[in-house]
Design an enzyme around this catalytic site. Structure first.
Site, PDB file in Angstrom:
ATOM      1  CD1 TRP A 102      60.664  78.603  16.590  1.00  0.00           C
ATOM      2  CD2 TRP A 102      60.045  78.000  14.398  1.00  0.00           C
ATOM      3  NE1 TRP A 102      61.734  78.274  15.840  1.00  0.00           N
ATOM      4  CE2 TRP A 102      61.625  78.062  14.564  1.00  0.00           C
ATOM      5  CE3 TRP A 102      59.665  78.084  13.343  1.00  0.00           C
ATOM      6  CZ2 TRP A 102      62.336  78.021  13.443  1.00  0.00           C
ATOM      7  CZ3 TRP A 102      60.383  77.677  12.044  1.00  0.00           C
ATOM      8  CH2 TRP A 102      61.715  77.626  12.231  1.00  0.00           C
ATOM      9  CG  ASP A 171      55.639  73.451  16.629  1.00  0.00           C
ATOM     10  OD1 ASP A 171      56.560  72.348  16.799  1.00  0.00           O
ATOM     11  OD2 ASP A 171      56.003  74.314  16.182  1.00  0.00           O
ATOM     12  CE  LYS A 195      63.816  72.007  16.121  1.00  0.00           C
ATOM     13  NZ  LYS A 195      64.772  72.867  15.871  1.00  0.00           N
TER      14      LYS A 195
HETATM   15  N1  PMP Z   1      58.407  74.820  15.075  1.00  0.00           N
HETATM   16  C1  PMP Z   1      59.492  74.932  16.171  1.00  0.00           C
HETATM   17  C2  PMP Z   1      59.171  75.091  17.483  1.00  0.00           C
HETATM   18  C3  PMP Z   1      60.895  74.860  15.556  1.00  0.00           C
HETATM   19  O1  PMP Z   1      62.033  74.959  16.372  1.00  0.00           O
HETATM   20  C4  PMP Z   1      61.260  74.695  14.324  1.00  0.00           C
HETATM   21  C5  PMP Z   1      62.486  74.565  13.894  1.00  0.00           C
HETATM   22  N2  PMP Z   1      63.390  75.155  14.404  1.00  0.00           N
HETATM   23  C6  PMP Z   1      59.967  74.533  13.362  1.00  0.00           C
HETATM   24  C7  PMP Z   1      58.750  74.459  13.890  1.00  0.00           C
HETATM   25  C8  PMP Z   1      60.223  74.339  11.963  1.00  0.00           C
HETATM   26  O2  PMP Z   1      60.658  72.907  11.691  1.00  0.00           O
HETATM   27  P1  PMP Z   1      61.165  72.454  10.183  1.00  0.00           P
HETATM   28  O3  PMP Z   1      62.433  73.306   9.828  1.00  0.00           O
HETATM   29  O4  PMP Z   1      61.399  70.923  10.488  1.00  0.00           O
HETATM   30  O5  PMP Z   1      60.193  72.793   9.419  1.00  0.00           O
END
Ligand code: PMP
Length: 358
Positions: A102, A171, A195
């Site tokens: 991520w 994030d 989440k």
């Molecule tokens: N950052 C983290 C730490 C994540 O776990 C996720 C999704 N699993 C995201 C960003 C991306 O999120 P989204 O699908 O809502 O764009």
């Protein structure tokens, strides 16, 4: 009612109370004769929902009026783009900590916007981890420092956050409000809601208002934090139903208290890690001191056994335990709303599976 134990990484389990309340109110919201989904986003019913959601999150995060609480569509991935678009101006450098998949995506987006320094890179380390504060090679005068508080795929989590001179951006998609933390250490935090907060496709964004003012005038209004601040996240038609569910989750969180939720999260994670560490059959994927309380990742002696484990668990109503497709293995995502009975059921299942196959 046949509810399973849902270990999905996101979208993920929501508090049963929240789902039930939404169900009760679905057809006729507060005697308005319509669903909140069908209500005007400028009407009094939705207005109360929107205001309560923002106020509750502000309270839960202990934010002063220096911060704005925003609801922005597009999830966390949108924030990978919006953060640098708004905060990384020409001639500046942003420091990014690359701790996994991520963080890596955030780095990639920021590089399209401006100058990025990768302040530490342990994205490919096995066992998985996040860096220590001492490892960070920060840029003097950086526009900001970006980190990922919990790597959902690798199962590594920052346990304390670094003190940085530059504004700290995080994030927090996979561990927001799972533990108390000091918002004053951060200038911007964002979290995809799917989440710990509600449905997917939306992010909770908390930003210092003075930082948001940095953005250039050339950014389209819809991508500018100041637009959301000035218009109270109502510049465009927001994802009203998602914000409504987030409001119900925020009420649920206020009722429990973040400290209590955190205690329970630690206990939940501890039970699974203890089952992993009890013998040599299961092997935790993350360095011990950085083991996530939210996403518990581990391996079995072979991929064939892992496949069998996931299948048998699913038959026992323990769903969603397959690790992310990019890394394999097993991942138990146990967010705030995941019940203790599900943890106990998984531990017993792990013990029995080991007895049969170990
Ligand atoms: N950052 C983290 C730490 C994540 O776990 C996720 C999704 N699993 C995201 C960003 C991306 O999120 P989204 O699908 O809502 O764009």
């Amino acid at each position: 009612m046949a509810r399973v134990f849902n270990f999905n990484a996101g979208p993920a389990v929501l508090p049963l109370e929240v789902l039930q309340e939404a169900q009760v109110e679905l057809l006729d919201f507060k005697s308005s004769g319509m669903s909140i989904m069908e209500s005007s986003h400028r009407g009094k019913e939705y207005d109360a929902v929107h205001a309560e959601a923002a106020a509750n999150f502000k309270k839960l995060l202990n934010c002063s009026d220096d911060y704005a609480v925003l609801f922005i569509a597009g999830g966390a991935s949108m924030q990978f783009a919006m953060a640098p678009m708004n905060l990384l101006n020409a001639g500046q450098t942003a420091d990014y900590v690359n701790s996994g998949a991520w963080a890596g995506k955030a780095v990639k987006e920021a590089k399209l916007i401006g100058q990025v320094n990768v302040a530490a890179d342990c994205a490919k380390d096995i066992p998985t981890r996040v860096p220590s504060e001492q490892e960070l090679k920060l840029t003097p005068g950086a526009a900001y420092v970006h980190l990922t508080s919990n790597e959902t795929i690798s199962g590594a989590q920052w346990k304390t956050f670094p003190k940085t001179e530059a504004p700290l951006v995080a994030d927090m998609s996979s561990d927001i409000l799972s533990r108390p933390f000091d918002i004053n250490q951060f200038s911007l935090i964002y979290a995809g809601a799917q989440k710990n907060l509600g449905p997917s496709g939306i992010a909770l964004v908390v930003i210092r208002k003075d930082l948001a003012e940095r953005a250039s005038d050339k950014i389209p209004a819809i991508l500018k934090y100041t637009t959301y601040i000035k218009k109270n996240s109502l510049y465009n038609t927001p994802p009203c139903f998602s914000i409504y569910i987030m409001m119900l989750v925020s009420r649920w969180l206020l009722k429990q208290g973040v400290a209590t939720v955190y205690q329970r999260n630690v206990e939940k994670a501890h039970k699974i890690y203890a089952a992993i560490d009890a013998g040599n059959f299961y092997k935790g994927t993350a360095v011990r001191e950085y083991r996530s309380d939210m996403n518990i990742t581990f391996r079995l002696p072979s991929e064939a056994l892992e496949e069998q484990f996931v299948k048998a668990a699913s038959q026992a109503n323990l769903k969603g335990l397959k690790g992310h497709r990019s890394v394999g293995g097993i991942r138990a995502s146990v967010y705030n709303a995941f019940p203790m009975e599900g943890i106990d059921a998984l531990v017993i299942f792990m013990q029995e599976f080991e007895k049969k196959n170990g």
